[in-house]
Design a protein around this motif. Structure first.
Motif, short mmCIF file in Angstrom:
data_model
loop_
_atom_site.label_atom_id
_atom_site.label_comp_id
_atom_site.label_asym_id
_atom_site.label_seq_id
_atom_site.Cartn_x
_atom_site.Cartn_y
_atom_site.Cartn_z
N PHE A 78 95.95 -38.72 50.33
CA PHE A 78 96.05 -38.91 51.78
C PHE A 78 95.70 -37.61 52.51
O PHE A 78 95.06 -37.64 53.56
N THR A 79 96.10 -36.47 51.96
CA THR A 79 95.79 -35.19 52.59
C THR A 79 94.29 -34.94 52.61
O THR A 79 93.75 -34.48 53.62
N ILE A 80 93.61 -35.28 51.54
CA ILE A 80 92.15 -35.13 51.50
C ILE A 80 91.50 -36.02 52.56
O ILE A 80 90.60 -35.60 53.29
N LYS A 81 91.97 -37.28 52.66
CA LYS A 81 91.43 -38.20 53.66
C LYS A 81 91.70 -37.70 55.07
O LYS A 81 90.85 -37.81 55.96
N ILE A 82 92.90 -37.14 55.30
CA ILE A 82 93.26 -36.63 56.63
C ILE A 82 92.35 -35.48 57.01
O ILE A 82 91.85 -35.41 58.15
N ARG A 83 92.11 -34.57 56.08
CA ARG A 83 91.23 -33.43 56.37
C ARG A 83 89.81 -33.89 56.66
O ARG A 83 89.14 -33.35 57.55
#
Length: 90
Positions: A29-34
């Motif tokens: 999710f953090t990768i997608k958010i970035r």
């Protein structure tokens, strides 16, 4: 790249069948958010991407709250590794 190095750390710590772990989900999710954040810097009026970003942020927030309640040490290690929140001294 940060993604590959963190995946290798998770892969060494956990077996391949544990890709559904809370840590791995928060990481993806953090990768997608970035990625969405950088997209929205270029396309400010993309409302469907803004909605998707808000949904992913909510999912990650719920997962982090769950992990914080269940295992505080794993939670602190995860947010320290990803650099997503400040660790409170409480």
């Amino acid at each position: 790249m940060v993604k590959n190095s963190f995946i290798s750390v998770i892969s060494q710590k956990e077996n391949e069948e544990k890709k559904g772990s809370v840590e791995f989900q928060v990481f993806t999710f953090t990768i997608k958010i970035r990625r969405l954040t950088s997209h929205l810097e270029l396309h400010k009026k993309d409302s469907s991407s803004q909605r998707g970003l808000r949904k992913i942020l909510g999912k990650r927030q719920r997962l982090l709250a769950y992990l914080s309640k269940k295992n505080r040490a794993r939670y602190k290690e995860l947010i320290g590794g990803l650099g997503i929140r400040e660790i409170k001294s409480s």
